[in-house]
Design a protein around this motif. Structure first.
Motif, PDB file in Angstrom:
ATOM      1  N   MET A 142      35.883  31.353  42.550  1.00  0.00           N
ATOM      2  CA  MET A 142      37.216  31.597  42.803  1.00  0.00           C
ATOM      3  C   MET A 142      38.004  32.293  41.756  1.00  0.00           C
ATOM      4  SD  MET A 142      39.343  31.530  45.401  1.00  0.00           S
ATOM      5  CE  MET A 142      39.667  30.484  46.612  1.00  0.00           C
ATOM      6  N   ILE A 143      38.634  33.381  42.295  1.00  0.00           N
ATOM      7  CA  ILE A 143      39.613  33.944  41.374  1.00  0.00           C
ATOM      8  C   ILE A 143      40.625  33.052  41.071  1.00  0.00           C
ATOM      9  CG2 ILE A 143      40.691  36.219  40.785  1.00  0.00           C
ATOM     10  CD1 ILE A 143      37.539  36.318  40.951  1.00  0.00           C
ATOM     11  N   ALA A 144      41.004  32.947  39.449  1.00  0.00           N
ATOM     12  CA  ALA A 144      42.127  32.225  38.864  1.00  0.00           C
ATOM     13  C   ALA A 144      43.348  32.767  39.244  1.00  0.00           C
ATOM     14  CB  ALA A 144      41.988  31.718  37.498  1.00  0.00           C
ATOM     15  N   GLN A 145      43.480  34.274  38.943  1.00  0.00           N
ATOM     16  CA  GLN A 145      44.786  34.795  39.122  1.00  0.00           C
ATOM     17  C   GLN A 145      44.357  36.203  39.752  1.00  0.00           C
ATOM     18  OE1 GLN A 145      46.366  34.713  35.253  1.00  0.00           O
ATOM     19  NE2 GLN A 145      46.019  36.594  35.054  1.00  0.00           N
ATOM     20  N   PRO A 146      45.180  36.864  40.546  1.00  0.00           N
ATOM     21  CA  PRO A 146      45.073  38.402  41.027  1.00  0.00           C
ATOM     22  C   PRO A 146      45.209  39.339  39.680  1.00  0.00           C
ATOM     23  CG  PRO A 146      47.145  37.735  41.642  1.00  0.00           C
ATOM     24  CD  PRO A 146      46.416  36.394  40.895  1.00  0.00           C
ATOM     25  N   TYR A 147      44.178  40.094  39.570  1.00  0.00           N
ATOM     26  CA  TYR A 147      44.080  41.272  38.850  1.00  0.00           C
ATOM     27  C   TYR A 147      44.233  42.559  39.871  1.00  0.00           C
ATOM     28  CZ  TYR A 147      42.483  38.041  35.004  1.00  0.00           C
ATOM     29  OH  TYR A 147      42.764  36.956  34.025  1.00  0.00           O
ATOM     30  N   ASN A 169      33.659  37.873  46.345  1.00  0.00           N
ATOM     31  CA  ASN A 169      32.939  38.295  47.609  1.00  0.00           C
ATOM     32  C   ASN A 169      32.420  37.083  48.249  1.00  0.00           C
ATOM     33  OD1 ASN A 169      30.865  37.026  45.978  1.00  0.00           O
ATOM     34  ND2 ASN A 169      29.704  38.706  45.583  1.00  0.00           N
ATOM     35  N   LEU A 170      31.924  37.092  49.490  1.00  0.00           N
ATOM     36  CA  LEU A 170      31.446  36.220  50.249  1.00  0.00           C
ATOM     37  C   LEU A 170      31.050  34.859  49.622  1.00  0.00           C
ATOM     38  CD1 LEU A 170      30.523  38.119  53.247  1.00  0.00           C
ATOM     39  CD2 LEU A 170      32.699  36.744  53.072  1.00  0.00           C
ATOM     40  N   PHE A 171      30.199  35.093  48.501  1.00  0.00           N
ATOM     41  CA  PHE A 171      29.445  34.246  47.929  1.00  0.00           C
ATOM     42  C   PHE A 171      30.110  33.532  46.738  1.00  0.00           C
ATOM     43  CE2 PHE A 171      26.339  37.235  49.355  1.00  0.00           C
ATOM     44  CZ  PHE A 171      25.786  36.344  50.295  1.00  0.00           C
ATOM     45  N   GLY A 172      31.552  33.873  46.504  1.00  0.00           N
ATOM     46  CA  GLY A 172      32.540  33.146  45.465  1.00  0.00           C
ATOM     47  C   GLY A 172      32.068  34.088  44.208  1.00  0.00           C
ATOM     48  N   GLU A 173      31.465  35.153  43.809  1.00  0.00           N
ATOM     49  CA  GLU A 173      31.254  35.825  42.756  1.00  0.00           C
ATOM     50  C   GLU A 173      32.525  36.713  42.589  1.00  0.00           C
ATOM     51  OE1 GLU A 173      26.474  36.169  42.431  1.00  0.00           O
ATOM     52  OE2 GLU A 173      27.813  37.887  43.581  1.00  0.00           O
ATOM     53  N   ALA A 174      32.680  36.939  41.336  1.00  0.00           N
ATOM     54  CA  ALA A 174      33.990  38.112  41.016  1.00  0.00           C
ATOM     55  C   ALA A 174      33.333  39.466  41.104  1.00  0.00           C
ATOM     56  CB  ALA A 174      34.522  37.655  39.597  1.00  0.00           C
ATOM     57  N   CYS A 175      33.980  40.398  41.779  1.00  0.00           N
ATOM     58  CA  CYS A 175      33.853  41.530  41.896  1.00  0.00           C
ATOM     59  C   CYS A 175      34.815  42.386  41.393  1.00  0.00           C
ATOM     60  CB  CYS A 175      33.487  42.099  43.466  1.00  0.00           C
ATOM     61  SG  CYS A 175      32.085  41.221  43.950  1.00  0.00           S
ATOM     62  N   PHE A 177      29.996  40.243  39.177  1.00  0.00           N
ATOM     63  CA  PHE A 177      29.878  39.464  38.189  1.00  0.00           C
ATOM     64  C   PHE A 177      29.404  37.885  38.461  1.00  0.00           C
ATOM     65  CE2 PHE A 177      32.254  43.082  36.830  1.00  0.00           C
ATOM     66  CZ  PHE A 177      31.723  43.557  35.786  1.00  0.00           C
ATOM     67  N   GLU A 178      28.750  37.197  37.590  1.00  0.00           N
ATOM     68  CA  GLU A 178      28.643  35.791  37.851  1.00  0.00           C
ATOM     69  C   GLU A 178      29.962  35.032  37.368  1.00  0.00           C
ATOM     70  OE1 GLU A 178      24.852  34.154  36.084  1.00  0.00           O
ATOM     71  OE2 GLU A 178      23.758  35.878  37.065  1.00  0.00           O
ATOM     72  N   THR A 179      30.640  35.677  36.528  1.00  0.00           N
ATOM     73  CA  THR A 179      31.818  34.777  36.269  1.00  0.00           C
ATOM     74  C   THR A 179      33.151  35.766  36.022  1.00  0.00           C
ATOM     75  OG1 THR A 179      31.714  35.349  33.759  1.00  0.00           O
ATOM     76  CG2 THR A 179      30.502  33.400  34.554  1.00  0.00           C
ATOM     77  N   GLU A 180      34.265  34.925  36.190  1.00  0.00           N
ATOM     78  CA  GLU A 180      35.381  35.827  36.345  1.00  0.00           C
ATOM     79  C   GLU A 180      35.930  36.675  34.823  1.00  0.00           C
ATOM     80  OE1 GLU A 180      40.346  35.218  36.985  1.00  0.00           O
ATOM     81  OE2 GLU A 180      38.824  33.636  37.594  1.00  0.00           O
ATOM     82  N   GLU A 181      35.307  35.923  33.831  1.00  0.00           N
ATOM     83  CA  GLU A 181      35.558  36.434  32.606  1.00  0.00           C
ATOM     84  C   GLU A 181      34.831  37.664  32.187  1.00  0.00           C
ATOM     85  OE1 GLU A 181      34.594  33.137  33.086  1.00  0.00           O
ATOM     86  OE2 GLU A 181      36.518  32.001  32.876  1.00  0.00           O
ATOM     87  N   GLU A 182      33.638  37.569  32.847  1.00  0.00           N
ATOM     88  CA  GLU A 182      32.950  39.171  32.556  1.00  0.00           C
ATOM     89  C   GLU A 182      33.719  40.156  33.201  1.00  0.00           C
ATOM     90  OE1 GLU A 182      28.216  37.671  32.350  1.00  0.00           O
ATOM     91  OE2 GLU A 182      29.232  37.808  34.269  1.00  0.00           O
ATOM     92  N   ALA A 183      34.104  39.964  34.436  1.00  0.00           N
ATOM     93  CA  ALA A 183      34.823  41.122  35.306  1.00  0.00           C
ATOM     94  C   ALA A 183      36.397  41.158  34.583  1.00  0.00           C
ATOM     95  CB  ALA A 183      35.113  40.356  36.614  1.00  0.00           C
ATOM     96  N   VAL A 184      36.770  40.259  33.965  1.00  0.00           N
ATOM     97  CA  VAL A 184      38.024  40.583  33.168  1.00  0.00           C
ATOM     98  C   VAL A 184      37.823  41.242  32.142  1.00  0.00           C
ATOM     99  CG1 VAL A 184      40.136  39.548  32.096  1.00  0.00           C
ATOM    100  CG2 VAL A 184      39.434  38.470  34.282  1.00  0.00           C
ATOM    101  N   GLY A 185      36.722  41.208  31.224  1.00  0.00           N
ATOM    102  CA  GLY A 185      36.442  42.126  30.147  1.00  0.00           C
ATOM    103  C   GLY A 185      36.165  43.455  30.527  1.00  0.00           C
ATOM    104  N   LEU A 186      35.277  44.015  31.516  1.00  0.00           N
ATOM    105  CA  LEU A 186      35.386  45.242  31.889  1.00  0.00           C
ATOM    106  C   LEU A 186      36.677  45.610  32.574  1.00  0.00           C
ATOM    107  CD1 LEU A 186      33.719  47.619  32.246  1.00  0.00           C
ATOM    108  CD2 LEU A 186      32.969  46.546  34.654  1.00  0.00           C
TER     109      LEU A 186
END
Length: 89
Positions: free
Chosen positions: A1-6, A30-36, A55-64
């Motif tokens: 689940m995404i903690a806050q909207p980006y 996404n439908l599986f709870g992964e961050a996109c 991405f598997e984690t929200e932190e990786e998505a936020v980094g990119l």
């Protein structure tokens, strides 16, 4: 689940070069709870292109997200400089 909207929407315009571009990004689950990270770009007023990174984690998505934001700012992209036509009319 995404903690806050980006979400991000920036534009780059230069009348001398006939340039009017936009760049948009958002992080969504996404439908599986992964961050996109969803990226959209193109000429203002056109559909443009779209690319989705998973991405598997929200932190990786936020980094990119933050890396791409810095890159776009260096290249001259900034907040929308004018109101959309539907608001003006």
């Amino acid at each position: 689940m995404i903690a806050q909207p980006y979400q991000l929407y920036v534009e780059r315009t230069d009348a001398r070069k006939n340039m009017a571009r936009y760049y948009a990004m958002s992080i969504e689950p996404n439908l599986f709870g992964e961050a996109c990270l969803i990226r959209r770009w193109g000429r203002i007023g056109a559909k443009g292109q779209r690319l989705i990174h998973h991405f598997e984690t929200e932190e990786e998505a936020v980094g990119l997200f933050l890396r791409l934001l810095r890159q776009k700012r260096r290249r001259g992209y900034g907040p929308r400089s004018r109101l959309p036509r539907e608001v003006i009319a």
